[in-house]
Design a protein around this motif. Structure first.
Motif, PDB file in Angstrom:
ATOM      1  N   SER A 131       0.766  -1.356  -0.109  1.00 11.52           N
ATOM      2  CA  SER A 131      -0.040  -0.248   0.130  1.00 11.52           C
ATOM      3  C   SER A 131       0.853   1.139   0.001  1.00 11.52           C
ATOM      4  CB  SER A 131      -1.218  -0.104   1.038  1.00 11.52           C
ATOM      5  OG  SER A 131       0.277   0.696   2.190  1.00 11.52           O
ATOM      6  N   LYS A 132       2.062   1.129   0.411  1.00  7.88           N
ATOM      7  CA  LYS A 132       2.914   2.215   0.700  1.00  7.88           C
ATOM      8  C   LYS A 132       3.535   2.857  -0.962  1.00  7.88           C
ATOM      9  CE  LYS A 132       3.740   3.182   5.464  1.00  7.88           C
ATOM     10  NZ  LYS A 132       3.897   2.734   6.555  1.00  7.88           N
ATOM     11  N   ALA A 133       4.149   1.782  -1.083  1.00  8.70           N
ATOM     12  CA  ALA A 133       4.955   1.271  -2.799  1.00  8.70           C
ATOM     13  C   ALA A 133       3.782   2.028  -3.938  1.00  8.70           C
ATOM     14  CB  ALA A 133       4.995   0.329  -3.365  1.00  8.70           C
ATOM     15  N   LYS A 134       2.400   1.180  -3.104  1.00 11.54           N
ATOM     16  CA  LYS A 134       1.339   2.319  -4.232  1.00 11.54           C
ATOM     17  C   LYS A 134       1.327   4.187  -4.325  1.00 11.54           C
ATOM     18  CE  LYS A 134      -1.399  -2.155  -5.524  1.00 11.54           C
ATOM     19  NZ  LYS A 134      -2.329  -3.050  -5.107  1.00 11.54           N
ATOM     20  N   ALA A 135       1.163   4.299  -3.019  1.00 13.02           N
ATOM     21  CA  ALA A 135       0.665   5.215  -2.672  1.00 13.02           C
ATOM     22  C   ALA A 135       2.266   6.737  -3.285  1.00 13.02           C
ATOM     23  CB  ALA A 135       0.700   5.608  -1.362  1.00 13.02           C
ATOM     24  N   VAL A 136       3.465   6.371  -3.346  1.00 17.19           N
ATOM     25  CA  VAL A 136       4.004   6.832  -3.536  1.00 17.19           C
ATOM     26  C   VAL A 136       4.068   6.245  -5.481  1.00 17.19           C
ATOM     27  CG1 VAL A 136       5.687   7.146  -1.231  1.00 17.19           C
ATOM     28  CG2 VAL A 136       6.126   4.880  -3.261  1.00 17.19           C
ATOM     29  N   LEU A 137       3.998   5.520  -5.621  1.00 19.07           N
ATOM     30  CA  LEU A 137       3.957   5.021  -7.507  1.00 19.07           C
ATOM     31  C   LEU A 137       2.277   6.704  -7.510  1.00 19.07           C
ATOM     32  CD1 LEU A 137       4.847   1.958  -7.366  1.00 19.07           C
ATOM     33  CD2 LEU A 137       5.895   3.851  -8.793  1.00 19.07           C
ATOM     34  N   GLU A 138       1.492   5.900  -6.751  1.00 22.61           N
ATOM     35  CA  GLU A 138       0.257   7.111  -7.225  1.00 22.61           C
ATOM     36  C   GLU A 138       1.438   9.033  -7.489  1.00 22.61           C
ATOM     37  OE1 GLU A 138      -3.012   6.757  -5.864  1.00 22.61           O
ATOM     38  OE2 GLU A 138      -3.815   8.077  -6.956  1.00 22.61           O
ATOM     39  N   ARG A 139       2.224   9.150  -6.737  1.00 23.16           N
ATOM     40  CA  ARG A 139       2.618  10.347  -6.635  1.00 23.16           C
ATOM     41  C   ARG A 139       3.362  10.692  -7.964  1.00 23.16           C
ATOM     42  NH1 ARG A 139       3.879  14.222  -7.320  1.00 23.16           N
ATOM     43  NH2 ARG A 139       4.618  16.431  -6.624  1.00 23.16           N
ATOM     44  N   VAL A 140       3.972   9.794  -8.062  1.00 27.64           N
ATOM     45  CA  VAL A 140       4.749   9.821  -8.783  1.00 27.64           C
ATOM     46  C   VAL A 140       4.321   9.810 -10.791  1.00 27.64           C
ATOM     47  CG1 VAL A 140       7.110   9.604  -8.248  1.00 27.64           C
ATOM     48  CG2 VAL A 140       6.319   7.987  -9.138  1.00 27.64           C
ATOM     49  N   ASP A 141       2.983   9.590 -10.421  1.00 27.70           N
ATOM     50  CA  ASP A 141       2.098   9.670 -12.010  1.00 27.70           C
ATOM     51  C   ASP A 141       2.172   8.073 -13.004  1.00 27.70           C
ATOM     52  OD1 ASP A 141       0.448  10.714 -12.067  1.00 27.70           O
ATOM     53  OD2 ASP A 141       1.156  12.281 -13.442  1.00 27.70           O
ATOM     54  N   LEU A 142       2.760   6.801 -11.187  1.00 27.54           N
ATOM     55  CA  LEU A 142       2.435   5.588 -12.448  1.00 27.54           C
ATOM     56  C   LEU A 142       2.226   4.637 -11.972  1.00 27.54           C
ATOM     57  CD1 LEU A 142       7.304   6.041 -12.611  1.00 27.54           C
ATOM     58  CD2 LEU A 142       5.547   5.736 -14.713  1.00 27.54           C
ATOM     59  N   SER A 143       0.616   4.681 -11.532  1.00 30.87           N
ATOM     60  CA  SER A 143       0.127   3.833 -10.949  1.00 30.87           C
ATOM     61  C   SER A 143      -0.497   2.941 -12.347  1.00 30.87           C
ATOM     62  CB  SER A 143      -1.071   4.481 -10.716  1.00 30.87           C
ATOM     63  OG  SER A 143      -1.584   5.041 -10.164  1.00 30.87           O
ATOM     64  N   ASP A 144      -0.422   3.036 -13.786  1.00 31.35           N
ATOM     65  CA  ASP A 144      -1.030   2.546 -15.026  1.00 31.35           C
ATOM     66  C   ASP A 144       0.539   1.677 -15.000  1.00 31.35           C
ATOM     67  OD1 ASP A 144       0.349   4.326 -16.293  1.00 31.35           O
ATOM     68  OD2 ASP A 144      -0.243   4.719 -17.471  1.00 31.35           O
ATOM     69  N   ARG A 145       1.562   1.827 -14.492  1.00 25.28           N
ATOM     70  CA  ARG A 145       2.692   0.461 -14.642  1.00 25.28           C
ATOM     71  C   ARG A 145       3.264  -1.015 -13.849  1.00 25.28           C
ATOM     72  NH1 ARG A 145       1.441   3.007 -18.906  1.00 25.28           N
ATOM     73  NH2 ARG A 145       2.555   3.693 -20.255  1.00 25.28           N
ATOM     74  N   LEU A 146       2.619  -0.604 -12.367  1.00 25.38           N
ATOM     75  CA  LEU A 146       3.099  -1.556 -11.675  1.00 25.38           C
ATOM     76  C   LEU A 146       3.862  -2.723 -12.066  1.00 25.38           C
ATOM     77  CD1 LEU A 146      -0.115  -1.034  -8.797  1.00 25.38           C
ATOM     78  CD2 LEU A 146       2.057   0.569  -9.505  1.00 25.38           C
ATOM     79  N   ASP A 147       3.031  -3.013 -13.266  1.00 22.37           N
ATOM     80  CA  ASP A 147       3.218  -4.859 -13.148  1.00 22.37           C
ATOM     81  C   ASP A 147       4.825  -4.489 -14.090  1.00 22.37           C
ATOM     82  OD1 ASP A 147       2.302  -5.795 -10.940  1.00 22.37           O
ATOM     83  OD2 ASP A 147       0.078  -5.513 -12.505  1.00 22.37           O
ATOM     84  N   HIS A 148       4.645  -3.525 -14.664  1.00 20.81           N
ATOM     85  CA  HIS A 148       5.881  -3.380 -15.835  1.00 20.81           C
ATOM     86  C   HIS A 148       7.090  -3.756 -15.350  1.00 20.81           C
ATOM     87  CE1 HIS A 148       3.071  -1.416 -18.051  1.00 20.81           C
ATOM     88  NE2 HIS A 148       3.454  -1.389 -18.625  1.00 20.81           N
ATOM     89  N   ARG A 149       8.781  -3.932 -16.361  1.00 21.40           N
ATOM     90  CA  ARG A 149       9.650  -4.703 -15.437  1.00 21.40           C
ATOM     91  C   ARG A 149      10.602  -3.105 -15.561  1.00 21.40           C
ATOM     92  NH1 ARG A 149      10.219  -9.363 -12.461  1.00 21.40           N
ATOM     93  NH2 ARG A 149       7.960 -10.957 -13.638  1.00 21.40           N
ATOM     94  N   GLN A 157      10.465   7.556 -17.132  1.00 25.46           N
ATOM     95  CA  GLN A 157       9.755   6.591 -16.550  1.00 25.46           C
ATOM     96  C   GLN A 157      10.816   5.711 -14.873  1.00 25.46           C
ATOM     97  OE1 GLN A 157       8.240   4.453 -19.144  1.00 25.46           O
ATOM     98  NE2 GLN A 157       5.779   6.245 -19.275  1.00 25.46           N
ATOM     99  N   GLN A 158      11.925   5.002 -15.364  1.00 19.44           N
ATOM    100  CA  GLN A 158      12.443   4.815 -14.673  1.00 19.44           C
ATOM    101  C   GLN A 158      12.908   5.518 -13.039  1.00 19.44           C
ATOM    102  OE1 GLN A 158      15.397   2.225 -16.228  1.00 19.44           O
ATOM    103  NE2 GLN A 158      14.523   2.303 -18.292  1.00 19.44           N
ATOM    104  N   GLN A 159      13.516   7.057 -13.500  1.00 18.50           N
ATOM    105  CA  GLN A 159      13.790   7.661 -12.791  1.00 18.50           C
ATOM    106  C   GLN A 159      12.654   8.289 -12.021  1.00 18.50           C
ATOM    107  OE1 GLN A 159      15.913   8.118 -11.243  1.00 18.50           O
ATOM    108  NE2 GLN A 159      17.774   9.717 -12.161  1.00 18.50           N
ATOM    109  N   ARG A 160      11.618   8.071 -12.201  1.00 21.64           N
ATOM    110  CA  ARG A 160      10.683   8.478 -11.392  1.00 21.64           C
ATOM    111  C   ARG A 160      10.358   7.291 -10.708  1.00 21.64           C
ATOM    112  NH1 ARG A 160       5.012   9.742 -14.463  1.00 21.64           N
ATOM    113  NH2 ARG A 160       6.384   9.722 -16.404  1.00 21.64           N
ATOM    114  N   VAL A 161      10.348   5.569 -11.126  1.00 18.99           N
ATOM    115  CA  VAL A 161      10.269   4.652  -9.961  1.00 18.99           C
ATOM    116  C   VAL A 161      11.096   4.624  -9.453  1.00 18.99           C
ATOM    117  CG1 VAL A 161      10.270   2.262  -9.666  1.00 18.99           C
ATOM    118  CG2 VAL A 161       8.882   3.493 -12.129  1.00 18.99           C
ATOM    119  N   ALA A 162      12.318   5.584  -9.434  1.00 23.14           N
ATOM    120  CA  ALA A 162      13.907   4.983  -8.057  1.00 23.14           C
ATOM    121  C   ALA A 162      13.096   6.536  -7.698  1.00 23.14           C
ATOM    122  CB  ALA A 162      14.809   6.132  -9.418  1.00 23.14           C
TER     123      ALA A 162
END
Ligand SMILES: Nc1ncnc2c1ncn2[C@@H]1O[C@H](COP(=O)(O)OP(=O)(O)O)[C@@H](O)[C@H]1O
Ligand SMILES: [Mg+2]
Length: 242
Positions: A131-149, A157-162
């Motif tokens: 739930s914490k990881a999902k929340a910060v991924l939403e903050r960096v606008d990547l909620s639609d890429r959770l299962d990507h490698r 996008q990679q830098q936003r994951v970082a």
């Protein structure tokens, strides 16, 4: 009344030296000399200087990856210089969020799993990690890429994951080393804008860069030259003295 911690700077560095020595103990390089630096919570500081001026050495010490040879480094009032490796790595894990030029994501893990890694090492249970990881991924606008490698994402996008991974543990300091160095200008600008927003939300950010354009953007610029602080200026005059 102000809470007690408000009077403590986030970072206080006093008369700090870092010397690299040969195996026989003789001095090879005096990489940092007589560094004094105070950084308040909430500041956005740029560390600038030519290659070899000591930026990475300073970042390694501030990030608790290395210790000073001489002098004091207080992080949130705690003296880092005398801590053993176990304690240092625990402090690093809890208080510092790292952002690197080369992203440093784990290729075998999904986006969501990459962001969970720092919480995993802290022993946080799976449901809370998710739930914490999902929340910060939403903050960096990547909620639609959770299962990507990582290799299925663009550099930006990679830098936003970082950045999400750096944020997930709610660190005291975000430490970024040339975060736009591997990105084209437009993508790099979007990353800088995200960092500006995080700063506006109250994050303390320290960025290492040799990009002169950054100097106009940051509220404080510390310039290193041959291991010494050459100048420490607040272009927007927002520097608060404590
Ligand atoms: N592990 C090391 N051993 C010996 N010398 C080093 C080491 N790391 C850095 N140096 C030297 O210390 C100086 C500062 O390096 P560094 O902090 O990497 O500068 P920058 O990041 O600004 O390029 C340089 O002269 C470099 O060659
Ligand atoms: Mg460097």
């Amino acid at each position: 009344m102000e809470p007690a911690y408000a009077s403590t700077s986030l970072i206080e560095i006093r008369d700090l030296h870092r010397t690299y020595c040969r195996p026989d103990g003789t001095v090879l390089v005096a990489a940092l000399r007589d560094i004094n630096l105070t950084i308040a919570r909430g500041q956005y500081v740029c560390i600038m200087g030519q290659s070899g001026s000591g930026k990475s050495t300073l970042m390694n010490i501030i990030g608790c990856l290395d210790r000073p040879t001489e002098g004091r480094y207080l992080l949130e009032g705690e003296d880092i210089a005398n801590m053993d490796d176990t304690l240092l790595s625990a402090i690093r894990g809890r208080r510092i969020g790292f952002i690197f030029q080369s992203f440093n994501l784990i290729p075998e893990l999904t986006v969501l799993e990459n962001v969970e890694v720092p919480l995993f090492y802290r022993g946080v249970q799976k449901a809370e990690r998710r739930s914490k990881a999902k929340a910060v991924l939403e903050r960096v606008d990547l909620s639609d890429r959770l299962d990507h490698r990582p290799n299925q994402l663009s550099g930006g996008q990679q830098q936003r994951v970082a950045i999400a991974r750096a944020l997930v543990g709610d660190p005291s300091l975000l430490l970024a080393d040339e975060p736009t160095g591997n990105l084209d200008t437009a993508t790099g600008d979007r990353i800088l804008k995200l960092l500006d927003e995080l700063h506006a939300e109250g994050r303390t950010i320290m960025m290492i860069t040799h990009d002169e354009a950054m100097a106009d953007r940051s509220e404080r610029v510390v310039r290193l030259r041959d291991g010494e602080i050459e100048s420490d200026t607040a272009p927007f005059a927002t520097l608060t003295h404590e």
